[in-house]
Motif scaffolding. Sequence first.
Motif, PDB file in Angstrom:
ATOM      1  N   GLU A  26      19.925   4.440 -27.583  1.00 48.78           N
ATOM      2  CA  GLU A  26      19.591   3.499 -26.037  1.00 48.78           C
ATOM      3  C   GLU A  26      19.341   2.063 -26.259  1.00 48.78           C
ATOM      4  O   GLU A  26      19.942   1.211 -25.831  1.00 48.78           O
ATOM      5  N   GLU A  27      18.223   1.979 -27.214  1.00 48.06           N
ATOM      6  CA  GLU A  27      17.829   0.808 -27.382  1.00 48.06           C
ATOM      7  C   GLU A  27      18.601  -0.264 -28.176  1.00 48.06           C
ATOM      8  O   GLU A  27      18.787  -1.383 -27.740  1.00 48.06           O
ATOM      9  N   ILE A  28      19.088   0.542 -29.374  1.00 45.79           N
ATOM     10  CA  ILE A  28      20.382  -0.167 -29.992  1.00 45.79           C
ATOM     11  C   ILE A  28      21.274  -0.688 -29.167  1.00 45.79           C
ATOM     12  O   ILE A  28      21.905  -1.750 -29.132  1.00 45.79           O
ATOM     13  N   ALA A  29      21.862   0.114 -28.203  1.00 48.75           N
ATOM     14  CA  ALA A  29      23.021  -0.073 -27.297  1.00 48.75           C
ATOM     15  C   ALA A  29      22.551  -1.118 -26.611  1.00 48.75           C
ATOM     16  O   ALA A  29      23.524  -2.180 -26.014  1.00 48.75           O
ATOM     17  N   GLU A  30      21.435  -1.170 -25.898  1.00 50.44           N
ATOM     18  CA  GLU A  30      20.831  -2.338 -24.872  1.00 50.44           C
ATOM     19  C   GLU A  30      20.805  -3.619 -25.421  1.00 50.44           C
ATOM     20  O   GLU A  30      21.453  -4.609 -24.967  1.00 50.44           O
ATOM     21  N   THR A  31      20.330  -3.405 -26.768  1.00 47.82           N
ATOM     22  CA  THR A  31      20.390  -4.794 -27.663  1.00 47.82           C
ATOM     23  C   THR A  31      21.801  -5.569 -27.991  1.00 47.82           C
ATOM     24  O   THR A  31      21.834  -6.595 -27.818  1.00 47.82           O
ATOM     25  N   LYS A  32      22.698  -4.723 -28.134  1.00 47.35           N
ATOM     26  CA  LYS A  32      24.080  -5.089 -28.554  1.00 47.35           C
ATOM     27  C   LYS A  32      24.664  -5.615 -27.334  1.00 47.35           C
ATOM     28  O   LYS A  32      25.019  -6.583 -27.193  1.00 47.35           O
ATOM     29  N   LYS A  33      24.381  -4.879 -26.189  1.00 46.79           N
ATOM     30  CA  LYS A  33      24.868  -5.506 -24.706  1.00 46.79           C
ATOM     31  C   LYS A  33      24.284  -6.812 -24.336  1.00 46.79           C
ATOM     32  O   LYS A  33      25.184  -7.662 -24.268  1.00 46.79           O
ATOM     33  N   SER A  34      23.230  -7.067 -24.682  1.00 48.81           N
ATOM     34  CA  SER A  34      22.251  -8.263 -24.550  1.00 48.81           C
ATOM     35  C   SER A  34      23.000  -9.475 -25.325  1.00 48.81           C
ATOM     36  O   SER A  34      23.248 -10.454 -24.893  1.00 48.81           O
ATOM     37  N   ALA A  37      26.430 -10.364 -24.344  1.00 50.81           N
ATOM     38  CA  ALA A  37      26.703 -11.210 -23.145  1.00 50.81           C
ATOM     39  C   ALA A  37      26.018 -12.698 -23.642  1.00 50.81           C
ATOM     40  O   ALA A  37      26.660 -13.590 -22.927  1.00 50.81           O
ATOM     41  N   LEU A  38      25.182 -12.846 -24.404  1.00 53.65           N
ATOM     42  CA  LEU A  38      24.760 -14.185 -25.056  1.00 53.65           C
ATOM     43  C   LEU A  38      25.980 -15.037 -25.613  1.00 53.65           C
ATOM     44  O   LEU A  38      26.152 -16.005 -25.520  1.00 53.65           O
TER      45      LEU A  38
END
Length: 69
Positions: A26-34, A37-38
């Motif tokens: 979950e953390e890896i997915a959220e980091t990739k998502k952020s 977006a940048l």
Amino acid sequence: MRFNPCIPGQCTDQGSHCEGCGRSHEEIAETKKSIKALVALAQKMEYENYEDFAGFIAKSIVGKLQNPS
């Protein structure tokens, strides 16, 4: 908790956590998502100096974590 970056060639997608870096999927997915977006923002703005943009983002994150307001 300490951040551990992914280790190329050692990361796994089985279970709830990566065996290479130890982070949750979950953390890896959220980091990739952020990050995605940048990157999209930098591309949309057509920044030629993306290194400066990335450095600014990094400094901003550290500043806000050190002095939350």
